[in-house]
Design a protein around this motif. Structure first.
Motif, mmCIF file in Angstrom:
data_model
loop_
_atom_site.group_PDB
_atom_site.id
_atom_site.type_symbol
_atom_site.label_atom_id
_atom_site.label_comp_id
_atom_site.label_asym_id
_atom_site.label_seq_id
_atom_site.Cartn_x
_atom_site.Cartn_y
_atom_site.Cartn_z
ATOM 1 N N GLU A 152 99.210 37.943 65.448
ATOM 2 C CA GLU A 152 97.972 38.985 65.877
ATOM 3 C C GLU A 152 96.837 38.685 64.006
ATOM 4 O O GLU A 152 95.259 38.825 64.897
ATOM 5 C CB GLU A 152 98.291 40.045 65.007
ATOM 6 N N ASP A 153 97.547 37.864 63.288
ATOM 7 C CA ASP A 153 95.601 36.942 62.375
ATOM 8 C C ASP A 153 94.896 36.495 62.915
ATOM 9 O O ASP A 153 93.519 36.413 62.987
ATOM 10 C CB ASP A 153 96.960 36.489 61.581
ATOM 11 N N PHE A 154 95.426 35.967 64.147
ATOM 12 C CA PHE A 154 94.135 34.597 65.291
ATOM 13 C C PHE A 154 94.036 35.016 66.434
ATOM 14 O O PHE A 154 92.739 34.819 66.177
ATOM 15 C CB PHE A 154 95.391 33.509 65.617
ATOM 16 N N ILE A 155 94.503 36.060 66.377
ATOM 17 C CA ILE A 155 93.752 37.064 67.541
ATOM 18 C C ILE A 155 92.231 37.752 66.944
ATOM 19 O O ILE A 155 91.657 37.849 67.243
ATOM 20 C CB ILE A 155 94.539 38.122 68.245
ATOM 21 N N ALA A 156 92.444 38.727 65.515
ATOM 22 C CA ALA A 156 91.845 38.912 64.891
ATOM 23 C C ALA A 156 90.786 38.281 63.791
ATOM 24 O O ALA A 156 89.532 38.489 64.354
ATOM 25 C CB ALA A 156 92.702 39.907 63.729
ATOM 26 N N LEU A 157 91.085 36.943 63.152
ATOM 27 C CA LEU A 157 90.571 35.735 63.491
ATOM 28 C C LEU A 157 89.416 35.694 64.302
ATOM 29 O O LEU A 157 87.989 35.463 64.479
ATOM 30 C CB LEU A 157 90.980 34.898 62.121
ATOM 31 N N LEU A 158 89.543 35.620 65.081
ATOM 32 C CA LEU A 158 88.655 34.977 66.491
ATOM 33 C C LEU A 158 87.981 35.564 66.491
ATOM 34 O O LEU A 158 86.791 35.194 67.672
ATOM 35 C CB LEU A 158 90.084 34.609 67.589
ATOM 36 N N GLU A 159 87.961 37.571 66.837
ATOM 37 C CA GLU A 159 87.037 37.660 67.577
ATOM 38 C C GLU A 159 86.258 37.890 66.503
ATOM 39 O O GLU A 159 84.676 37.851 66.379
ATOM 40 C CB GLU A 159 87.940 39.086 67.124
ATOM 41 N N LYS A 160 86.559 38.062 64.548
ATOM 42 C CA LYS A 160 85.510 37.409 63.949
ATOM 43 C C LYS A 160 84.297 36.481 64.472
ATOM 44 O O LYS A 160 83.736 36.505 63.507
ATOM 45 C CB LYS A 160 86.871 37.902 62.131
ATOM 46 N N PHE A 161 85.420 35.341 64.628
ATOM 47 C CA PHE A 161 84.057 34.106 64.981
ATOM 48 C C PHE A 161 84.025 34.004 66.066
ATOM 49 O O PHE A 161 83.469 33.372 66.666
ATOM 50 C CB PHE A 161 85.531 32.944 64.580
ATOM 51 N N ASN A 162 83.711 34.786 66.729
ATOM 52 C CA ASN A 162 83.101 35.153 68.106
ATOM 53 C C ASN A 162 83.681 34.189 69.371
ATOM 54 O O ASN A 162 82.949 33.584 70.462
ATOM 55 C CB ASN A 162 81.391 34.859 68.091
ATOM 56 N N TYR A 163 84.289 34.925 68.742
ATOM 57 C CA TYR A 163 85.510 34.137 70.431
ATOM 58 C C TYR A 163 86.597 35.190 71.228
ATOM 59 O O TYR A 163 87.797 36.016 69.981
ATOM 60 C CB TYR A 163 86.872 32.968 69.760
ATOM 61 N N PRO A 164 86.028 35.718 71.783
ATOM 62 C CA PRO A 164 86.843 37.516 71.282
ATOM 63 C C PRO A 164 87.960 37.633 73.394
ATOM 64 O O PRO A 164 88.446 38.338 73.094
ATOM 65 C CB PRO A 164 85.503 38.226 72.966
ATOM 66 N N ASP A 165 87.942 35.952 73.480
ATOM 67 C CA ASP A 165 88.841 36.305 74.445
ATOM 68 C C ASP A 165 90.885 35.624 73.326
ATOM 69 O O ASP A 165 91.738 35.824 74.344
ATOM 70 C CB ASP A 165 88.662 34.755 75.551
ATOM 71 N N GLY A 166 90.586 35.650 72.672
ATOM 72 C CA GLY A 166 92.416 35.181 71.858
ATOM 73 C C GLY A 166 93.744 35.988 72.450
ATOM 74 O O GLY A 166 94.327 35.520 72.683
ATOM 75 N N ALA A 167 93.028 37.283 72.673
ATOM 76 C CA ALA A 167 94.664 38.272 72.795
ATOM 77 C C ALA A 167 94.955 37.831 74.249
ATOM 78 O O ALA A 167 96.047 37.763 74.903
ATOM 79 C CB ALA A 167 93.708 39.546 73.086
ATOM 80 N N THR A 168 93.585 37.166 75.083
ATOM 81 C CA THR A 168 94.377 35.954 76.988
ATOM 82 C C THR A 168 94.432 35.037 76.517
ATOM 83 O O THR A 168 95.254 34.512 77.201
ATOM 84 C CB THR A 168 94.084 36.575 77.400
ATOM 85 N N ALA A 169 95.035 34.428 75.587
ATOM 86 C CA ALA A 169 94.545 33.306 75.216
ATOM 87 C C ALA A 169 96.564 32.858 75.040
ATOM 88 O O ALA A 169 96.957 33.559 74.260
ATOM 89 C CB ALA A 169 94.315 32.481 74.598
ATOM 90 N N GLU A 170 96.958 31.493 75.922
ATOM 91 C CA GLU A 170 98.605 31.624 75.854
ATOM 92 C C GLU A 170 98.445 30.918 73.866
ATOM 93 O O GLU A 170 97.840 30.761 73.013
ATOM 94 C CB GLU A 170 98.340 29.236 75.722
ATOM 95 N N LYS A 171 99.607 32.093 73.703
ATOM 96 C CA LYS A 171 99.854 31.681 71.815
ATOM 97 C C LYS A 171 100.311 30.856 71.419
ATOM 98 O O LYS A 171 99.842 30.410 70.309
ATOM 99 C CB LYS A 171 101.060 32.783 71.210
#
Length: 223
Positions: free
Chosen positions: A24-43
């Motif tokens: 969850e941290d990685f996905i939230a941080l990816l969004e903050k760094f303008n990478y919105p596809d974290g939620a669908t990426a391989e964990k």
């Protein structure tokens, strides 16, 4: 009061604490760094994706984003700006005066250290493996404060905790800072423990004795 037999088995020195950052941290941080596809990426690829996303930013900018995410509710804009610049020069996680933030600052620092391949200083943590066995009676779950007081007899006089908190660690008085010094304390059987802290607080050179006895006194009520 209770008499304990203490054995320090090993101290591991590590660059990161596995499992601190959640998916969850990685996905939230990816969004903050303008990478919105974290939620669908391989964990399993999230840490690597985040490192790549972070490295597109200037180091102090990236530090501000991660600091906001982890400590935005405790630090002002000015403090975040200051720390983000200081982190590039110093191990802020060892020197920051608010010691309850040092653990979080360590994890932030090491995330950035990895992403930038060394532009940030490399801080280290210690994982202390030890057992504490009462000479008589059943083991009881020990707190961070109990554990540090019991470890006192095995620590060298050079140890930073001893130098800064000599009275608290050696006398039967409250030691509230113990919960900030000890970042994590795990036990499955109330006898064998793993303690996580900064290498700055406890390192291999700090251990005088690997087997010793200590007395744990009942805490006196402060009136």
């Amino acid at each position: 009061m209770m008499n304990y037999q203490i054995v320090i088995q090993n101290i591991d020195t590590v660059n990161e604490i596995e499992g601190y950052w959640s998916d969850e941290d990685f996905i939230a941080l990816l969004e903050k760094f303008n990478y919105p596809d974290g939620a669908t990426a391989e964990k399993s690829s999230l840490p690597e994706l985040l490192e790549m996303a972070i490295s597109d930013y200037e180091p102090n900018e990236a530090a501000q984003i991660v600091l906001h995410y982890k400590l935005g509710d405790q630090l002002s804009e000015g403090q975040i700006h200051q720390i983000s610049n200081d982190m590039l020069i110093d191990k802020v996680c060892e020197e920051y005066p608010e010691i309850h933030m040092q653990g979080t600052l360590f994890h932030v620092n090491q995330l950035l250290f990895k992403a930038y391949n060394g532009k940030f200083p490399n801080a280290k943590a210690s994982i202390v493996h030890f057992s504490m066995t009462p000479n008589d009676g059943e083991p009881q779950k020990l707190t961070a404060e109990n554990v540090l007081k019991l470890l006192n007899n095995g620590l060298s006089d050079r140890n930073l905790i001893k130098r800064l908190f000599e009275n608290q660690i050696s006398q039967n008085i409250p030691f509230p800072e113990a919960d900030s010094i000890v970042w994590d304390l795990k036990t499955d059987d109330d006898t064998n423990y793993d303690l996580v802290t900064s290498e700055n607080w406890i390192n291999k050179e700090d251990i005088n004795e690997s087997e010793f006895e200590s007395i744990l006194e009942e805490a006196e009520d402060v009136v």
